[in-house]
Write an enzyme that holds these catalytic residues in place. Structure first.
Site, PDB file in Angstrom:
ATOM      1  CB  THR A   1      -0.910   0.000   1.255  1.00 56.44           C
ATOM      2  OG1 THR A   1      -1.542   1.268   1.373  1.00 56.44           O
ATOM      3  CG2 THR A   1      -0.113  -0.251   2.532  1.00 56.44           C
ATOM      4  CG  ASP A   2      -1.149   4.934  -1.079  1.00 55.18           C
ATOM      5  OD1 ASP A   2      -1.714   4.281  -0.174  1.00 55.18           O
ATOM      6  OD2 ASP A   2      -1.741   5.810  -1.750  1.00 55.18           O
ATOM      7  CD  GLU A   3      -3.321   3.271   4.460  1.00 57.51           C
ATOM      8  OE1 GLU A   3      -3.066   3.063   5.657  1.00 57.51           O
ATOM      9  OE2 GLU A   3      -4.437   3.122   3.972  1.00 57.51           O
TER      10      GLU A   3
ATOM     11  CE1 TYR B   1      -3.218  -2.884   5.804  1.00 53.50           C
ATOM     12  CE2 TYR B   1      -3.261  -0.526   5.343  1.00 53.50           C
ATOM     13  CZ  TYR B   1      -3.236  -1.840   4.898  1.00 53.50           C
ATOM     14  OH  TYR B   1      -3.211  -2.100   3.545  1.00 53.50           O
TER      15      TYR B   1
ATOM     16  CE  LYS C   1       0.239  -4.649   2.969  1.00 52.05           C
ATOM     17  NZ  LYS C   1      -0.090  -6.022   2.465  1.00 52.05           N
TER      18      LYS C   1
HETATM   19  P1  NAD Z   1      -9.448  -7.498   2.281  1.00 49.02           P
HETATM   20  O1  NAD Z   1      -9.439  -7.277   3.740  1.00 49.02           O
HETATM   21  O2  NAD Z   1     -10.709  -7.310   1.518  1.00 49.02           O
HETATM   22  O3  NAD Z   1      -8.949  -8.984   1.966  1.00 49.02           O
HETATM   23  C1  NAD Z   1      -7.895  -9.600   2.650  1.00 49.02           C
HETATM   24  C2  NAD Z   1      -8.041 -11.107   2.515  1.00 49.02           C
HETATM   25  O4  NAD Z   1      -6.961 -11.726   3.237  1.00 49.02           O
HETATM   26  C3  NAD Z   1      -9.334 -11.639   3.127  1.00 49.02           C
HETATM   27  O5  NAD Z   1      -9.960 -12.548   2.244  1.00 49.02           O
HETATM   28  C4  NAD Z   1      -8.892 -12.361   4.405  1.00 49.02           C
HETATM   29  O6  NAD Z   1      -9.705 -13.466   4.742  1.00 49.02           O
HETATM   30  C5  NAD Z   1      -7.489 -12.778   4.007  1.00 49.02           C
HETATM   31  N1  NAD Z   1      -6.622 -12.990   5.178  1.00 49.02           N
HETATM   32  C6  NAD Z   1      -6.460 -12.178   6.253  1.00 49.02           C
HETATM   33  N2  NAD Z   1      -5.587 -12.708   7.118  1.00 49.02           N
HETATM   34  C7  NAD Z   1      -5.181 -13.887   6.580  1.00 49.02           C
HETATM   35  C8  NAD Z   1      -4.303 -14.910   7.006  1.00 49.02           C
HETATM   36  N3  NAD Z   1      -3.629 -14.817   8.161  1.00 49.02           N
HETATM   37  N4  NAD Z   1      -4.112 -15.989   6.194  1.00 49.02           N
HETATM   38  C9  NAD Z   1      -4.787 -16.087   5.022  1.00 49.02           C
HETATM   39  N5  NAD Z   1      -5.649 -15.154   4.572  1.00 49.02           N
HETATM   40  C10 NAD Z   1      -5.849 -14.070   5.352  1.00 49.02           C
HETATM   41  O7  NAD Z   1      -8.287  -6.579   1.716  1.00 49.02           O
HETATM   42  P2  NAD Z   1      -8.014  -5.981   0.270  1.00 49.02           P
HETATM   43  O8  NAD Z   1      -8.502  -4.603   0.234  1.00 49.02           O
HETATM   44  O9  NAD Z   1      -8.470  -6.947  -0.753  1.00 49.02           O
HETATM   45  O10 NAD Z   1      -6.419  -5.924   0.299  1.00 49.02           O
HETATM   46  C11 NAD Z   1      -5.629  -6.951  -0.270  1.00 49.02           C
HETATM   47  C12 NAD Z   1      -4.172  -6.543  -0.220  1.00 49.02           C
HETATM   48  O11 NAD Z   1      -3.983  -5.341  -0.951  1.00 49.02           O
HETATM   49  C13 NAD Z   1      -3.637  -6.264   1.187  1.00 49.02           C
HETATM   50  O12 NAD Z   1      -2.331  -6.774   1.281  1.00 49.02           O
HETATM   51  C14 NAD Z   1      -3.658  -4.754   1.284  1.00 49.02           C
HETATM   52  O13 NAD Z   1      -2.669  -4.292   2.188  1.00 49.02           O
HETATM   53  C15 NAD Z   1      -3.345  -4.369  -0.140  1.00 49.02           C
HETATM   54  N6  NAD Z   1      -3.826  -3.046  -0.564  1.00 49.02           N
HETATM   55  C16 NAD Z   1      -5.141  -2.713  -0.440  1.00 49.02           C
HETATM   56  C17 NAD Z   1      -5.600  -1.482  -0.910  1.00 49.02           C
HETATM   57  C18 NAD Z   1      -7.061  -1.074  -0.831  1.00 49.02           C
HETATM   58  O14 NAD Z   1      -7.381   0.046  -1.188  1.00 49.02           O
HETATM   59  N7  NAD Z   1      -7.964  -1.922  -0.406  1.00 49.02           N
HETATM   60  C19 NAD Z   1      -4.682  -0.593  -1.491  1.00 49.02           C
HETATM   61  C20 NAD Z   1      -3.336  -0.964  -1.594  1.00 49.02           C
HETATM   62  C21 NAD Z   1      -2.929  -2.202  -1.134  1.00 49.02           C
HETATM   63  O1  TDX Z   2     -16.952   5.899   7.372  1.00 47.74           O
HETATM   64  C1  TDX Z   2     -15.874   6.376   6.966  1.00 47.74           C
HETATM   65  N1  TDX Z   2     -15.758   7.722   6.824  1.00 47.74           N
HETATM   66  C2  TDX Z   2     -14.619   8.309   6.391  1.00 47.74           C
HETATM   67  O2  TDX Z   2     -14.565   9.544   6.266  1.00 47.74           O
HETATM   68  C3  TDX Z   2     -14.737   5.535   6.654  1.00 47.74           C
HETATM   69  C4  TDX Z   2     -14.835   4.045   6.806  1.00 47.74           C
HETATM   70  C5  TDX Z   2     -13.598   6.151   6.213  1.00 47.74           C
HETATM   71  N2  TDX Z   2     -13.528   7.502   6.092  1.00 47.74           N
HETATM   72  C6  TDX Z   2     -12.301   8.122   5.542  1.00 47.74           C
HETATM   73  C7  TDX Z   2     -10.991   7.666   6.108  1.00 47.74           C
HETATM   74  C8  TDX Z   2     -10.060   7.828   4.921  1.00 47.74           C
HETATM   75  O3  TDX Z   2      -9.655   9.184   4.812  1.00 47.74           O
HETATM   76  O4  TDX Z   2     -12.280   7.739   4.155  1.00 47.74           O
HETATM   77  C9  TDX Z   2     -10.935   7.503   3.732  1.00 47.74           C
HETATM   78  C10 TDX Z   2     -10.809   6.060   3.234  1.00 47.74           C
HETATM   79  O5  TDX Z   2     -10.955   5.222   4.361  1.00 47.74           O
HETATM   80  P1  TDX Z   2     -10.779   3.626   4.278  1.00 47.74           P
HETATM   81  O6  TDX Z   2     -11.731   3.070   3.283  1.00 47.74           O
HETATM   82  O7  TDX Z   2     -10.802   3.098   5.654  1.00 47.74           O
HETATM   83  O8  TDX Z   2      -9.345   3.506   3.586  1.00 47.74           O
HETATM   84  P2  TDX Z   2      -7.871   3.967   4.044  1.00 47.74           P
HETATM   85  O9  TDX Z   2      -7.746   4.101   5.496  1.00 47.74           O
HETATM   86  O10 TDX Z   2      -7.479   5.126   3.185  1.00 47.74           O
HETATM   87  O11 TDX Z   2      -7.051   2.643   3.606  1.00 47.74           O
HETATM   88  C11 TDX Z   2      -7.398   1.961   2.374  1.00 47.74           C
HETATM   89  O12 TDX Z   2      -6.485   2.252   1.354  1.00 47.74           O
HETATM   90  C12 TDX Z   2      -5.186   1.761   1.486  1.00 47.74           C
HETATM   91  C13 TDX Z   2      -7.444   0.452   2.600  1.00 47.74           C
HETATM   92  O13 TDX Z   2      -8.371   0.149   3.623  1.00 47.74           O
HETATM   93  C14 TDX Z   2      -6.085  -0.074   2.924  1.00 47.74           C
HETATM   94  O14 TDX Z   2      -6.118  -1.485   3.069  1.00 47.74           O
HETATM   95  C15 TDX Z   2      -5.155   0.282   1.806  1.00 47.74           C
HETATM   96  O15 TDX Z   2      -3.865  -0.104   2.116  1.00 47.74           O
END
Ligand code: NAD
Ligand code: TDX
Length: 337
Positions: A118-120, A145, A149
């Protein structure tokens, strides 16, 4: 070729599986997923995969699955910042120990790995800063979190350097699209409006996220797997910076509500102000471009998906809102707008 997709029942992983089925029909897929609260086996309906329920930190299981694969794409993680503030412990176990266990298996079997991050890990930017994150930005994570990462990224880099494993890394911005859990920002607000309740903006609602459609993230992952250099990190982004307030207003308009029918609630502790990605390296060196360049139309398609797939999200909605209600209270609009 057999690909092991960890976390393949989660949001991005399930979309990765479907993308792969559409574009690379000959690839065989094994999904390893713990099927935590964040996943839904039904996200993989019709995908023709071998689904193994298990923990990425289970060394014996991971050793067996990696040994039978030609490539590992590692999505499995605990992913929600708010949850990591309430209880960091599962984040350490899944994201740090899980990645370590996987690294030992790919090292032993000589199987290439793509690590999804993630960019975080780079912390945040000021709203008026012209800079965006690049591959050279210093690591500066803010939340439990993002710290886990960051730790997992550094483990992957160390295993490349010290043990010579073949691995690429990517750090992507905020994804949106189908199959995202209703705890996350965009699905939470869409389903709130569909339920007749107000969207909830943390704090002043002016935090900026850099949105990318999940299919663009996954096309970029395949580009890196096929053309990237081992040991390299590639930032993935689609120039989609928006304030949270703008996104909520677009959702309200698309669902026929007044654009100011939202509420401000308690801010997130340590809330990162702004993320922004410069994806020049990926575009210039590997020739990747995003397909979804219009965030507004990608958002409308996502809204339609949640409207049409209530059976998918409904079971999670009440418990998710109950959890939020325990920690978030509505703020006085005079103090925020
Ligand atoms: P998500 O939470 O929807 O999915 C994560 C999956 O991993 C789930 O199916 C969960 O059951 C599984 N999991 C969790 N712990 C586990 C374990 N110990 N063993 C096996 N499986 C396990 O998350 P996502 O949004 O799909 O994110 C996927 C990946 O992408 C993560 O590594 C996250 O850091 C990265 N990522 C997400 C975003 C975003 O915006 N969502 C952005 C950049 C990077
Ligand atoms: O109810 C809400 N109201 C609100 O204002 C929620 C759930 C979030 N927010 C804000 C927080 C953040 O500024 O919205 C933005 C996005 O929030 P999230 O969906 O929780 O995402 P963020 O914390 O930015 O992280 C996401 O992007 C990077 C993913 O959850 C991460 O897994 C990924 O790495």
């Amino acid at each position: 070729m057999r690909v092991l997709v960890t976390g393949g029942a989660g949001f991005i992983g399930a979309n990765f599986v479907h993308w792969t089925r559409r574009h690379k029909p000959d690839v065989e897929i094994t999904v390893l997923d713990a099927l935590t609260y964040a996943s839904d086996g039904s996200s993989l309906d019709g995908a023709d995969v071998e689904l193994v329920k298990g923990d990425v930190a289970d060394a014996a299981l991971v050793d067996r699955l990696v040994g039978a694969s030609d490539l590992v794409v590692h999505f499995a993680a605990e992913t929600h910042n708010d949850n990591s503030l309430a209880d960091p412990s599962p984040f350490l176990q899944a994201n740090v120990v899980g990645t370590f266990v996987l690294l030992e298996a790919v090292r032993k079997h000589g199987v290439p790995l793509h690590h999804v991050s993630t960019d975080e890990v780079y912390g945040d930017l000021e709203l008026d800063d012209p800079a965006r994150f690049t591959e050279d930005s210093p690591y500066d994570p803010s939340s439990p979190y993002s710290a886990t990462k960051a730790a997992s990224d550094l483990l992957v880099r160390a295993w490349v350097r010290s043990f010579g494993i073949t691995a690429t890394l990517s750090n992507c911005s905020n994804n949106y699209g189908p199959y995202q859990h209703v705890e996350k920002f965009i699905p939470r607000q869409i389903t709130n409006v569909l339920d007749g309740s107000a969207p909830k903006l943390y704090g002043d609602g002016l935090n900026v996220r850099d949105w990318i459609h999940v299919d663009d993230h996954n096309s970029a992952v395949w580009t890196i797997v096929e053309k990237g250099r081992s040991g390299e990190t590639y930032l993935i982004g689609a120039d989609g910076e928006e304030t949270n307030k703008t996104v909520v207003q677009a959702i309200l308009r698309a669902l026929g509500q007044g654009e100011n029918a939202y509420e401000h609630v308690t801010d997130r502790a340590g809330h990162d102000r702004r993320y922004a990605i410069d994806s020049s390296k990926l575009r210039t060196e590997l020739g990747w471009t995003p397909a979804y360049v219009d965030f507004a139309s990608g958002l409308r398609a996502t809204i339609d998906w949640y409207r049409e797939n209530e059976a998918w999200w409904r079971p999670q909605k009440a418990a998710t809102e109950q959890k939020y209600a325990a920690t978030q209270t509505v703020l006085d609009p005079a103090a925020t707008d």
